[in-house]
Design an enzyme around this catalytic site. Structure first.
Site, PDB file in Angstrom:
ATOM      1  N   CYS A  59       0.844  -1.208   0.000  1.00  0.00           N
ATOM      2  CA  CYS A  59       0.000   0.000   0.000  1.00  0.00           C
ATOM      3  C   CYS A  59       0.882   1.263   0.000  1.00  0.00           C
ATOM      4  O   CYS A  59       1.673   1.436  -0.909  1.00  0.00           O
ATOM      5  CB  CYS A  59      -0.972  -0.053   1.177  1.00  0.00           C
ATOM      6  SG  CYS A  59      -2.227   1.222   1.103  1.00  0.00           S
ATOM      7  N   ASP A  86     -10.710  -4.545  -4.034  1.00  0.00           N
ATOM      8  CA  ASP A  86      -9.996  -3.630  -3.139  1.00  0.00           C
ATOM      9  C   ASP A  86     -10.787  -2.326  -3.033  1.00  0.00           C
ATOM     10  O   ASP A  86     -10.882  -1.575  -4.002  1.00  0.00           O
ATOM     11  CB  ASP A  86      -8.592  -3.368  -3.694  1.00  0.00           C
ATOM     12  CG  ASP A  86      -7.678  -2.695  -2.681  1.00  0.00           C
ATOM     13  OD1 ASP A  86      -8.203  -1.946  -1.828  1.00  0.00           O
ATOM     14  OD2 ASP A  86      -6.465  -2.907  -2.752  1.00  0.00           O
ATOM     15  N   HIS A 125      -8.371  -5.550   0.009  1.00  0.00           N
ATOM     16  CA  HIS A 125      -7.104  -4.868   0.264  1.00  0.00           C
ATOM     17  C   HIS A 125      -6.253  -5.626   1.283  1.00  0.00           C
ATOM     18  O   HIS A 125      -5.029  -5.671   1.141  1.00  0.00           O
ATOM     19  CB  HIS A 125      -7.405  -3.460   0.789  1.00  0.00           C
ATOM     20  CG  HIS A 125      -6.204  -2.584   0.870  1.00  0.00           C
ATOM     21  ND1 HIS A 125      -5.595  -2.044  -0.237  1.00  0.00           N
ATOM     22  CD2 HIS A 125      -5.495  -2.147   1.941  1.00  0.00           C
ATOM     23  CE1 HIS A 125      -4.566  -1.309   0.139  1.00  0.00           C
ATOM     24  NE2 HIS A 125      -4.473  -1.362   1.461  1.00  0.00           N
TER      25      HIS A 125
END
Lengths: 127, 358
Positions: B149, B303, B332
């Site tokens: 991320c 996600d 995610h």
């Protein structure tokens, strides 16, 4: 869909899944609007203004009471961090023997050789 | 008289449900009374610490390891133990058992004094220092970086800003590049209404509650549905353990350094500079075309934090010839952690990385 005629809990699970999906979709539509963004940020602005006013009042109060404020503690924190940083650097230099210090008392544990071939390993216990 | 087959089946189901209801009650009391679940069980050493930064080295679990070590860069908003939740549910453990030498950059809440941290600090001070220490500790100049991320964003910036660095492989998990595609985040931080300067000037570091709420608001019904699913599965010890570990992690959000947050909003979300190759960091441009190392990017089909459209342009924009994109089922977090990740992403990454780690 699960066999809800035979399993009432399956029907409940299906309904829960549908409810979650539909509420999330609806909420995302609402929260994606310009009005939502404007009102959310407006509310945040009000909260911040209140916080700032409170902060000023508290700062004056603490100064009058001869007490340290958050800003004072932050400055102290910065100084302590600076000292910690310098200590870290000194320790690192000592560990490298750059200052003529003694060698580490306990030698590092032996590491496995870096000779594993390229074929993906297939160890036990994990898929 | 024999009961009809359908009747017997119904009776069995009713008995099963009664048994589960009893178990739910018993386990529910146990659940409420029990302390917070332990996470991050894989043995490790602290190699380096600098304020918010912690560099760990995990103890190898294989008799023979790959030559090239791995440095994982965790997202700045969350704790690294999502990658080491529990034995058998740990990405780190998986890598170690498969013969990799694993280092991890984790973050703790930035102190008040660290509100001034910027991308410059993360990509030109923290990561390079950790890379240097990994080189020193492992004795290897080559290195694979894995970023998750925003940890992926920092890794990408580092790679783009340091084309001279000996980065052998770059792996990104759900890494946003085109921030205009971050849908709700982009709308919530609309520059016409969101006064980021006022927020950062007033708070110093952006509070973890705000970060948590931002993530939570993306799926407002999911937390309630999750609690109901927990009740439904309370009889299942493994489900409860896994749920508790994920629950603990998802609420354990970190505050963000104020200046770093300000830059994220202004330069990434408002101006989309990384996507446009215009991101200036410490006087240098983070040009994605500078990245030439083999690159692997994993994204999740569902996600809700980093949509596919926001992450997809990474491979299109880098200069690497050797690149692979995978889009897997999951969200995610479930992309990288939990039972599904252990069956989907982890083996796929191992297959890609093994041949590039010798």
């Amino acid at each position: 869909m699960a066999d809800s005629a035979k399993d009432p809990m399956a029907l409940w699970r299906d309904l829960l899944g549908q409810w979650e999906k539909s509420v999330n979709t609806l909420a995302n539509q609402t929260m994606g609007s310009e009005e939502y963004s404007r009102s959310m940020n407006g509310a945040m602005g009000v909260t911040l203004k209140m916080q700032e006013s409170m902060k000023d009042v508290m700062a004056t109060y603490l100064a009058n009471m001869n007490l340290p404020s958050r800003v004072d503690f932050t400055r102290l924190d910065e100084r302590v961090q600076g000292i910690e940083g310098r200590l870290d650097r000194i320790i690192a230099l000592l560990e490298r023997g750059a200052l003529g210090g003694p060698a580490p008392a306990t030698p590092a544990a032996p590491r496995p050789p870096r000779t594993k071939p390229s074929a993906p390993g297939r160890a036990q216990g994990l898929t | 008289m024999n009961a009809a087959p359908g009747g017997a089946e119904t009776l069995t189901r009713i008995q099963g449900e009664v048994e589960r209801a009893i178990q739910r009650s018993l386990k529910g009391i146990e659940y409420i009374a029990s302390p917070s679940i332990a996470v991050g069980p894989t043995p490790k050493d602290v190699l380096y610490e600098q304020g918010t930064l912690h560099l760990y080295h995990y103890h190898p679990m294989s008799d023979e390891i790959y030559r090239i070590p791995i440095l994982i860069v965790m997202a700045t908003s969350n704790r690294g133990y999502i990658l080491d939740l529990a034995r058998g549910q740990s990405f780190v453990e998986f890598l170690l058992v498969r013969g990799y030498d694993v280092y991890l950059i984790d973050w703790s809440p930035p102190s008040a004094a660290e509100k001034t941290l910027r991308f410059e600090d993360y990509t030109q001070r923290f990561i390079p220092e950790c890379v240097r220490r990994v080189h020193e500790d492992s004795g290897e100049e080559d290195l694979t970086i894995i970023g998750y991320c925003m940890g992926g964003v920092l890794s990408v910036m580092y790679a783009a800003l340091h084309p001279e660095a000996t980065l052998t492989n770059l792996v990104c998990f759900t890494t946003p590049i085109d921030f205009s595609q971050m849908e709700l985040f982009a709308k919530w931080s609309d520059k016409r209404y969101f006064d980021v300067d006022r927020l950062v000037d007033a708070t110093g570091n952006v509070p973890s509650e705000l970060i948590f709420q931002s993530f939570d608001m993306l799926r407002p019904a999911t937390r309630i549905a999750g609690q109901l699913q927990l009740w439904d599965n309370m009889w299942d010890e493994n489900f409860v353990k896994s749920f508790r570990a994920f629950e603990r992690w998802s609420t354990d959000t970190l505050p963000l350094a104020g200046e770093y947050f300000r830059q994220t909003i202004k330069e990434l979300i408002w101006e989309n500079r990384l996507f446009k190759n215009e991101m200036q960091v410490g006087g240098r441009v983070a040009d994605l075309r500078n990245i030439t190392a083999p690159i692997f990017h994993a994204m999740a089909e569902h996600d809700h934090i980093v949509p596919y459209a926001a992450a997809k342009p990474l491979l299109e924009n880098v200069g690497s010839a050797d690149k692979e994109e995978v889009v897997l089922k999951g969200g995610h977090v479930s992309l990288v952690a939990g039972a599904n990740a252990s069956k989907r992403l982890w083996p796929k990454l191992d297959a890609w990385l093994a041949g590039r780690s010798v």
